[in-house]
Design an enzyme around this catalytic site. Structure first.
Site, PDB file in Angstrom:
ATOM      1  N   HIS A 138       0.852  -1.195   0.000  1.00 14.73           N
ATOM      2  CA  HIS A 138       0.000   0.000   0.000  1.00 14.73           C
ATOM      3  C   HIS A 138       0.887   1.244   0.000  1.00 14.73           C
ATOM      4  O   HIS A 138       1.034   1.916   1.009  1.00 14.73           O
ATOM      5  CB  HIS A 138      -0.905  -0.032   1.231  1.00 14.73           C
ATOM      6  CG  HIS A 138      -2.007   0.964   1.205  1.00 14.73           C
ATOM      7  ND1 HIS A 138      -3.181   0.785   1.900  1.00 14.73           N
ATOM      8  CD2 HIS A 138      -2.136   2.161   0.588  1.00 14.73           C
ATOM      9  CE1 HIS A 138      -3.970   1.817   1.717  1.00 14.73           C
ATOM     10  NE2 HIS A 138      -3.349   2.672   0.922  1.00 14.73           N
ATOM     11  N   HIS A 140       1.839   4.873  -1.888  1.00 12.28           N
ATOM     12  CA  HIS A 140       1.561   5.971  -2.819  1.00 12.28           C
ATOM     13  C   HIS A 140       2.902   6.418  -3.395  1.00 12.28           C
ATOM     14  O   HIS A 140       3.764   6.914  -2.665  1.00 12.28           O
ATOM     15  CB  HIS A 140       0.891   7.140  -2.099  1.00 12.28           C
ATOM     16  CG  HIS A 140      -0.490   6.848  -1.623  1.00 12.28           C
ATOM     17  ND1 HIS A 140      -1.610   7.465  -2.153  1.00 12.28           N
ATOM     18  CD2 HIS A 140      -0.948   6.007  -0.660  1.00 12.28           C
ATOM     19  CE1 HIS A 140      -2.691   7.014  -1.540  1.00 12.28           C
ATOM     20  NE2 HIS A 140      -2.311   6.127  -0.624  1.00 12.28           N
ATOM     21  N   HIS A 324      -6.555  13.738   1.329  1.00 10.47           N
ATOM     22  CA  HIS A 324      -7.703  13.588   0.442  1.00 10.47           C
ATOM     23  C   HIS A 324      -8.222  14.920  -0.082  1.00 10.47           C
ATOM     24  O   HIS A 324      -9.376  15.031  -0.487  1.00 10.47           O
ATOM     25  CB  HIS A 324      -8.785  12.774   1.140  1.00 10.47           C
ATOM     26  CG  HIS A 324      -8.321  11.382   1.422  1.00 10.47           C
ATOM     27  ND1 HIS A 324      -8.283  10.404   0.456  1.00 10.47           N
ATOM     28  CD2 HIS A 324      -7.801  10.819   2.547  1.00 10.47           C
ATOM     29  CE1 HIS A 324      -7.793   9.297   0.975  1.00 10.47           C
ATOM     30  NE2 HIS A 324      -7.488   9.526   2.237  1.00 10.47           N
TER      31      HIS A 324
END
Length: 572
Positions: A138, A140, A324
């Site tokens: 996981h 980014h 986000h």
């Protein structure tokens, strides 16, 4: 005539043997040697006046043409793996583990499993611990420095998505489309780590995902910030099944496109890797944790909430806002972030990991997690759970082997199985690439001593190169020869889909690294998660209090004020 040594003296010279226990860092976890493959009195030890010399432990006649002659022997290692905790020599040839047992000279030693010859290098691991290189599923891909920071904590394989610090990549682990997939595959070609890329799983037609798999993506990721809709999930899973690649999902925190039950229905029993199965990093609020009880779901969680500490909740809100692309001036954005931060589910997350209901530990690197803390936080959590829940069944004083094997599986073999790369890496087993991490017991989980990639020393603790010895300060993790030049291409892997592999993606876009296909991802169930296969019959989250119940029993734990593997090891 035999010579007798007491156990303490023997351990000082040759490392621990059967029945001896090794403390892991400053935790209260103890690994006990289950089997010793070396032979007392005939240990292969390197050094002046020692065994590994010409005509003694080193064959004077065997050339490398003999396939039993290894390129490297790691002597007297304490191996911690999901398969067991053992003492053995490790033989490496052509970048792979070819033997685990006893290395030496068959002309002078009995029952040798592999040969040490003139072509063999030696790494002395008496008293040291060897684990498989960690796998972070996981990540980014925001900063190009991620591989180095991962290596600092023993992570040798990165799976995820992104194109750099674009807002889409800051929020989601997707590398979208052929252009970006191609350029990112080319970008990491000289980086000393294994890589895999996840396609963007959206759309109401399978073709929009299919073209990304053909371009070289090794898996598919559906993320709520791009839309985690029923159709997007269903079509992505159709493509995953067709091309045998993994499918991961970050579900809909806002429950806009449907609730947890609707998403579960969209899976239709197909194999799914759920990110953020706890929920603070995202996913159906407040009940995504229900997924940890489903047989077709392979659940992972991320390291910012592991272990649960007094400061864990405080940092989460700001992280959600930044990652986000939320605006603190918009009340709805703040409410969105607040809906994800629930101390009750964070507390339950620790316990579900300890029960083996959460199977994988990941980072969510640079988007709420830290790539350089996957291994460390895994062992901090294991230590916390021992203190709060006591020994696991079968463990005893100075023997935490069952808990240790459960936790090491969370960042080695289980992520490898989930993403279809377990035939190549993920454990210390014969036939696999020699991606290995060597630790001093006192530093275990915090700072590796050496990291091997494909059998070559790539990162390690190294002193001042201008000094007369390798030991003078500052002794810090530095790149070694395996991190440079063409050696990078021969010791590191880029994972792609079987389709891309069969259609010559390596030659088509000019990759130099080893390129291998992912496989066997679509028929997996929770039962395939090694030592972490517990699927509770019922998991229920109270919608008002957020309390978590397993089979109607409350599951929780207290936060801790201090952790192991922290300020004794790091200034900041």
């Amino acid at each position: 005539m035999s010579f007798k040594m007491d156990r303490e003296e023997y351990a000082q010279h040759y490392g621990p043997t059967v029945g001896d226990s090794v403390r892991l860092g400053d935790t209260n976890l103890f690994a006990t040697i289950e089997k010793d493959f070396t032979v007392y009195g005939q240990e292969s030890k390197f050094g002046g006046g020692k065994v590994l010399r010409d005509g003694m432990g080193v064959s004077a006649t065997e050339t490398r043409d003999n396939p039993s002659v290894v390129d490297t022997i790691i002597t007297g290692a304490t191996i911690i793996d999901y398969t067991g905790i053992i003492k053995a020599d490790i033989g490496i040839r052509d970048g792979k583990i070819v033997a685990i047992g006893r290395g030496g000279n068959p002309d002078t030693m009995d029952n040798v499993d592999f040969v040490v010859g003139a072509s063999t290098e030696a790494i002395a691991a008496e008293g040291l611990i060897v684990t498989a290189g960690g796998i972070d599923l996981h990540v980014h891909y925001i900063s190009a420095d991620l591989p180095e920071f991962g290596m600092d904590n023993g992570i040798t394989t990165l799976f995820g998505g992104g194109t750099g610090p674009a807002d889409g990549s800051n929020a989601t682990t997707c590398t979208p489309g052929k252009f970006h997939i191609t350029r990112m595959l080319q970008a990491v070609d000289d980086m000393p780590a294994n890589f895999g890329f996840l396609a963007k799983g959206v759309g109401s037609e399978t073709e929009v995902v299919e073209e990304q798999i053909k371009a070289g993506a090794a898996g598919i990721k559906t993320h709520e910030d791009w839309g985690a809709t029923y159709a997007g999930i269903d079509n992505s899973l159709k493509v995953a099944d067709k091309y045998d690649v993994s499918f991961a999902v970050h579900t809909d925190s806002l429950n806009e496109g449907g609730f947890m039950e609707n998403t579960l229905e969209s899976f239709q029993g197909r194999t799914v890797h759920t990110f953020h199965t706890e929920g603070s990093g995202g996913g159906h609020a407040p009940d995504i944790m229900v997924f940890a009880g489903k047989e077709n779901i392979l659940p992972s969680s991320t390291n910012p909430t592991n272990p649960y500490t007094t400061n864990a909740i405080g940092e989460l809100l700001d992280m959600v806002m930044v990652c986000h692309h939320l605006d603190p001036k918009i009340p709805e954005d703040v409410s969105f972030a607040e809906s994800r931060v629930r101390k009750q589910t964070v507390a339950a997350e620790d316990v579900l990991h300890d029960m083996g209901a959460l199977s994988i530990m990941t980072s969510d690197a640079m988007a709420m997690g830290r790539v350089g803390e996957v291994v460390m936080r895994c062992w901090q959590l294991a230590d916390k759970m021992k203190a709060q829940r006591g020994p696991l069944e079968g463990d005893s004083e100075f023997n935490d082997n069952n808990r240790i094997k459960r936790y090491v599986a969370k960042y080695t073999i289980n992520p490898a199985i989930t993403n279809g790369i377990a035939d190549y890496i993920g454990s210390v087993e014969v036939g696999k690439f020699a991606d290995l991490v060597i630790w001093e017991p006192a530093q275990f989980g915090a700072k590796p001593k050496l990291v091997l990639k494909g059998g070559m020393l790539t990162y390690g603790v190294m002193g001042d190169a201008g000094s007369s010895l390798p030991t003078p300060q500052p002794r810090i993790m530095r790149k070694l020869y395996g991190a440079y030049g063409q050696a990078v291409h021969k010791t590191n892997i880029t994972f792609v889909s079987q389709y891309a592999y069969d259609h010559g993606i390596k030659e088509e876009i000019g990759l130099n690294k080893i390129v291998l296909p992912v496989k066997n991802t679509r028929n997996l169930t929770k039962r395939d998660m090694k030592l972490n296969d517990y699927a509770p019959k019922t998991i229920r989250i109270d919608p008002q209090t957020f309390d978590v119940f397993i089979d109607d029993e409350l599951v929780t734990c207290e936060p801790i004020h201090t952790t192991s593997l922290s300020q004794r090891y790091f200034l900041f």
